[in-house]
Scaffold this motif. Structure first.
Motif, mmCIF file in Angstrom:
data_model
loop_
_atom_site.group_PDB
_atom_site.id
_atom_site.type_symbol
_atom_site.label_atom_id
_atom_site.label_comp_id
_atom_site.label_asym_id
_atom_site.label_seq_id
_atom_site.Cartn_x
_atom_site.Cartn_y
_atom_site.Cartn_z
ATOM 1 N N ASP A 12 0.210 -1.239 -0.206
ATOM 2 C CA ASP A 12 0.235 -0.493 -0.349
ATOM 3 C C ASP A 12 0.786 0.845 0.043
ATOM 4 O OD1 ASP A 12 -2.229 -1.223 -0.190
ATOM 5 O OD2 ASP A 12 -2.377 -1.265 2.509
ATOM 6 N N ASN A 13 1.971 1.337 0.405
ATOM 7 C CA ASN A 13 2.553 1.758 0.505
ATOM 8 C C ASN A 13 3.425 2.522 -0.933
ATOM 9 O OD1 ASN A 13 1.976 2.836 2.963
ATOM 10 N ND2 ASN A 13 3.911 1.915 3.854
ATOM 11 N N VAL A 14 3.505 1.750 -1.678
ATOM 12 C CA VAL A 14 4.195 1.574 -3.059
ATOM 13 C C VAL A 14 3.036 2.156 -4.304
ATOM 14 C CG1 VAL A 14 5.490 1.126 -5.025
ATOM 15 C CG2 VAL A 14 6.036 0.378 -2.009
ATOM 16 N N VAL A 15 3.692 2.852 -5.269
ATOM 17 C CA VAL A 15 2.279 3.537 -6.279
ATOM 18 C C VAL A 15 3.302 3.565 -7.703
ATOM 19 C CG1 VAL A 15 0.957 4.897 -5.211
ATOM 20 C CG2 VAL A 15 2.765 5.930 -6.621
ATOM 21 N N GLU A 16 2.839 3.264 -8.617
ATOM 22 C CA GLU A 16 3.919 3.128 -10.173
ATOM 23 C C GLU A 16 3.050 3.950 -10.560
ATOM 24 O OE1 GLU A 16 3.766 0.581 -14.254
ATOM 25 O OE2 GLU A 16 2.939 -0.445 -12.036
ATOM 26 N N LEU A 17 4.381 5.074 -11.434
ATOM 27 C CA LEU A 17 4.089 5.864 -12.055
ATOM 28 C C LEU A 17 3.075 6.237 -13.287
ATOM 29 C CD1 LEU A 17 7.418 8.438 -11.364
ATOM 30 C CD2 LEU A 17 5.277 8.647 -9.714
ATOM 31 N N PRO A 18 2.064 6.875 -13.491
ATOM 32 C CA PRO A 18 1.612 6.679 -14.295
ATOM 33 C C PRO A 18 2.675 6.994 -15.942
ATOM 34 C CG PRO A 18 -0.380 7.819 -13.228
ATOM 35 C CD PRO A 18 1.574 7.509 -12.453
ATOM 36 N N PRO A 19 2.268 5.925 -17.125
ATOM 37 C CA PRO A 19 2.960 6.325 -18.139
ATOM 38 C C PRO A 19 3.075 7.757 -18.869
ATOM 39 C CG PRO A 19 1.956 4.469 -18.235
ATOM 40 C CD PRO A 19 1.005 5.103 -17.052
ATOM 41 N N ALA A 20 1.710 8.317 -19.083
ATOM 42 C CA ALA A 20 1.827 10.137 -18.721
ATOM 43 C C ALA A 20 2.500 10.606 -18.588
ATOM 44 C CB ALA A 20 0.018 10.804 -19.138
ATOM 45 N N LEU A 21 2.237 10.962 -17.414
ATOM 46 C CA LEU A 21 3.546 11.015 -15.945
ATOM 47 C C LEU A 21 5.103 11.355 -16.519
ATOM 48 C CD1 LEU A 21 4.204 13.360 -14.238
ATOM 49 C CD2 LEU A 21 3.423 11.398 -12.410
ATOM 50 N N ILE A 22 5.351 9.814 -17.104
ATOM 51 C CA ILE A 22 7.288 9.230 -16.654
ATOM 52 C C ILE A 22 7.149 10.015 -18.258
ATOM 53 C CG2 ILE A 22 8.249 7.438 -17.826
ATOM 54 C CD1 ILE A 22 6.916 5.642 -15.622
ATOM 55 N N ALA A 23 6.247 10.538 -19.028
ATOM 56 C CA ALA A 23 6.758 11.232 -20.060
ATOM 57 C C ALA A 23 6.521 11.878 -20.331
ATOM 58 C CB ALA A 23 5.608 11.050 -21.427
ATOM 59 N N GLN A 24 5.808 13.288 -19.785
ATOM 60 C CA GLN A 24 6.139 14.448 -18.912
ATOM 61 C C GLN A 24 7.875 14.301 -18.255
ATOM 62 O OE1 GLN A 24 2.560 15.912 -16.977
ATOM 63 N NE2 GLN A 24 1.586 15.933 -18.992
ATOM 64 N N LEU A 25 7.916 14.051 -17.189
ATOM 65 C CA LEU A 25 9.129 14.112 -16.659
ATOM 66 C C LEU A 25 10.320 13.665 -17.535
ATOM 67 C CD1 LEU A 25 8.184 11.333 -13.099
ATOM 68 C CD2 LEU A 25 8.509 14.400 -13.399
ATOM 69 N N VAL A 26 10.217 12.715 -18.388
ATOM 70 C CA VAL A 26 11.732 12.499 -19.466
ATOM 71 C C VAL A 26 11.650 13.855 -20.030
ATOM 72 C CG1 VAL A 26 12.089 11.768 -21.217
ATOM 73 C CG2 VAL A 26 11.246 10.452 -19.482
ATOM 74 N N LYS A 27 10.249 14.761 -20.815
ATOM 75 C CA LYS A 27 10.865 15.145 -21.464
ATOM 76 C C LYS A 27 11.055 16.578 -20.308
ATOM 77 C CE LYS A 27 5.887 16.310 -22.302
ATOM 78 N NZ LYS A 27 5.239 16.476 -23.417
ATOM 79 N N ALA A 28 10.701 16.518 -19.237
ATOM 80 C CA ALA A 28 11.257 18.006 -18.850
ATOM 81 C C ALA A 28 12.377 18.512 -18.308
ATOM 82 C CB ALA A 28 10.212 17.912 -16.819
ATOM 83 N N ASP A 29 11.992 20.062 -19.020
ATOM 84 C CA ASP A 29 13.410 21.294 -18.420
ATOM 85 C C ASP A 29 13.152 21.849 -17.354
ATOM 86 O OD1 ASP A 29 11.739 22.913 -19.033
ATOM 87 O OD2 ASP A 29 12.042 23.593 -21.360
ATOM 88 N N PRO A 30 15.118 21.763 -17.085
ATOM 89 C CA PRO A 30 14.516 22.895 -16.127
ATOM 90 C C PRO A 30 13.674 24.451 -15.467
ATOM 91 C CG PRO A 30 16.628 22.477 -16.909
ATOM 92 C CD PRO A 30 16.115 22.425 -17.559
ATOM 93 N N ALA A 31 13.372 24.710 -16.844
ATOM 94 C CA ALA A 31 12.512 25.477 -16.704
ATOM 95 C C ALA A 31 11.187 24.908 -16.301
ATOM 96 C CB ALA A 31 12.022 26.714 -18.048
#
Length: 80
Positions: A12-31
């Motif tokens: 119950d204390n572990v969650v898997e990040l949704p693919p859409a969030l992972i995709a946003q994190l991959v392309k996120a720039d510092p700004a």
């Protein structure tokens, strides 16, 4: 970036990040991470710099996971 509901895994204390969030994190720039950290930090009781550091680390983990065809899971813990 953090407005999705995450389904818990068998632990119950572990969650898997949704693919859409992972995709946003991959392309996120510092700004973009700066802007998200500014709005996210007060919601989770963190300072800006701590929130920004978490986002940078999550972004790096997401990039590594995608390069390995893995998923990203987070363990939710209570503050010490």
């Amino acid at each position: 970036m953090f407005n999705e509901v995450w389904a818990p895994l068998p632990d119950d204390n572990v969650v898997e990040l949704p693919p859409a969030l992972i995709a946003q994190l991959v392309k996120a720039d510092p700004a973009r991470m700066h802007d998200v950290a500014l709005s996210w930090a007060p919601l989770v009781g963190m300072g800006f710099h701590e929130a920004f550091a978490h986002l940078v680390e999550l972004s790096q983990l997401a990039r590594t996971a995608v390069s390995r065809a893995d998923t990203v899971c987070l363990e939710i813990t209570s503050p010490a």
